[in-house]
Every structure is written in C-alpha cells, then in structure tokens.
Scaffold this active site. Structure first.
Site, PDB file in Angstrom:
ATOM      1  N   ARG A  90     -23.312 -27.543 -20.919  1.00 53.28           N
ATOM      2  CA  ARG A  90     -21.899 -27.416 -21.311  1.00 53.28           C
ATOM      3  C   ARG A  90     -21.488 -25.945 -21.416  1.00 53.28           C
ATOM      4  NH1 ARG A  90     -19.347 -30.221 -26.586  1.00 53.28           N
ATOM      5  NH2 ARG A  90     -20.736 -28.889 -27.802  1.00 53.28           N
TER       6      ARG A  90
ATOM      7  N   ARG B 273     -22.269 -22.165 -25.909  1.00 55.94           N
ATOM      8  CA  ARG B 273     -22.250 -22.086 -27.370  1.00 55.94           C
ATOM      9  C   ARG B 273     -23.644 -21.807 -27.929  1.00 55.94           C
ATOM     10  NH1 ARG B 273     -18.909 -27.257 -29.568  1.00 55.94           N
ATOM     11  NH2 ARG B 273     -20.579 -27.150 -31.106  1.00 55.94           N
TER      12      ARG B 273
ATOM     13  N   ARG C 104     -28.816 -30.702 -34.758  1.00 56.96           N
ATOM     14  CA  ARG C 104     -27.496 -31.342 -34.891  1.00 56.96           C
ATOM     15  C   ARG C 104     -27.611 -32.867 -34.748  1.00 56.96           C
ATOM     16  NH1 ARG C 104     -24.553 -28.376 -30.346  1.00 56.96           N
ATOM     17  NH2 ARG C 104     -22.665 -29.478 -30.918  1.00 56.96           N
TER      18      ARG C 104
END
Ligand code: AMP
Length: 217
Positions: free
Chosen positions: A127, A160, A171
């Site tokens: 991503r 990120r 996470r």
C-alpha cells in the site's frame, strides 16, 4: 445516513469510505487520517499520538473519543457520515452510543469488512498513500497512473511507517483483541451487516452499495 465501517487494517475501509463518500455525499470521518494530519502539523495531539501509531498500537480511548466527538460536532448535520476506523474498542463504542443517543441520531448500520490475515499482509505491504489525503494505491493491484505519484496532486506516495511487517502484525493483534469483539456488540443491536472484503474493489463497493440502498429504502 450514519454508518460505521468496521474491519481489520487493510480490509479496505478507507478506500470504500471514499467511494461511498463520492457516490452518496456522506462525509468520511477517518480517525487515522485525522491523526496523521495532526502528526504532519506537529500539534500536541500529533506528538502524543505518533508514538502509539508508529508502534502499531491504539491511541488511548480518552484522546480518541474527544477527537471524534469534536470532529462530529463540526458536521453541518444533514448529510450523514461514515465513521472509518472508529470505534475500535468497547469503551469507544459505548461513548459514541451515549453521545448519539443524546442527540437522537443513532447509527443506521455497521458494515463489517471481513478479510483473512494473509490478504491483509499482502495489501498493506504494497500500500502507498497520498501524503495530502487523496487516497491510497497498491504497487501491484492498484498502481497509480504515474509510478509512485498521487493521481490527484502528483505528490510522491508514501509507504506508511506502520505498514511494515512487524507493525502490521501488532496492529492485527490489537484488532483481534480489542476491535473484533465489536462485531458481536453491534450484532446484538441488530445493525451489523457483513461484506466479504477479500474480493476486488468494485465488487466490494457493489455489496456495500446494496446494503446502503436497502437501509435507505
Ligand atoms: P488507520 O489509518 O485507521 O489504520 O489508523 C492508524 C493508527 O491510528 C492506528 O494503528 C492507531 O494507532 C491510530 N488510530 C486510528 N483510529 C483509532 C481509534 N479509533 N482508536 C485508537 N487508535 C486509533
């Protein structure tokens, strides 16, 4: 219409919220985006949140509840919204419910995007996001028109800090322990709807659109 998107990191909440925002004029309220903007600004909130975010763990409930209620109070009422990334804990869900009950504006539906862990890793490792909040792309599955650049503003896309394997696994752990139980919480209230989020972007958007149309009928 007032919606919550529930789902693991990488399930596509942000992408789908943006699609629905454009299609239905609902405001996308992403707590992740709000926090990243605060970090970029260098505000006190940003400084406080960044340590948690970089480690891949949740920012404390008190901070998050105050942040989202403040943001919601700025909405001009009429159009409805999609909560993307909030609530993520039982305490957040309860605080939200109390605030909305007081306003007489309950959530209409909670849409849970279901996806397995292997797919999440594949999606998040590839991503890349626009630093100005214009959206996200994937190096293989959804590349931008110009390599490494935002399709809207041309800024270099960013990988990120929390989209690396170690942080992703943390996470996911946080998600399973703290957020996934909310699925039961909302099922008990009769407002949970589930969508298979392992398919393509357009197929998922169609499934969500069907739920929203059904709810609006
Ligand atoms: P996201 O962009 O939704 O994946 O959020 C990125 C990070 O921001 C998360 O890993 C958390 O550290 C923090 N965050 C976003 N939303 C919340 C929330 N509702 N509660 C606690 N932390 C949050």
């Amino acid at each position: 219409m007032r919606l919550i998107f529930l789902g693991a990191p990488g399930s596509g909440k942000g992408t789908q919220a943006k699609i629905l925002q454009d299609a239905r004029g609902l405001a996308q309220l992403s707590t992740g985006d709000l926090l990243r903007a605060a970090v970029k600004e260098g505000s006190e909130l940003g400084r406080e949140a960044s340590t948690f975010m970089n480690a891949g763990v949740l920012v404390p409930d008190k901070v998050m509840i105050a942040l989202i209620l403040k943001r919601m109070a700025q909405l001009d009422g009429g159009g409805g919204y999609i909560l993307d990334g909030f609530p993520r804990t039982q305490a957040q869900a309860q605080a939200l419910e109390e605030a909305l009950d007081e306003l007489g504006q309950p959530i209409d539906a909670v849409i849970e995007l279901k996806i397995d862990q292997a797919k999440v890793l594949e999606r998040l490792l590839g991503r890349r996001i626009c630093p100005n909040g214009h959206g996200e792309w994937h190096v293989v599955f959804n590349p931008p028109t110009r390599e490494g650049r935002c399709d809207f503003c041309g800024e270099p896309l960013v990988h990120r800090d929390d989209d690396h394997e170690e942080q992703i696994l943390t996470r996911l752990d946080e998600f399973h322990q703290l957020t996934e139980p909310l699925s039961k919480y909302y099922a008990e209230r009769g407002i949970l709807r589930q969508v298979d989020a392992s398919t393509g972007m357009e197929e998922i958007a169609k499934a969500i659109e069907a739920i929203v149309t059904d709810g609006a009928a």
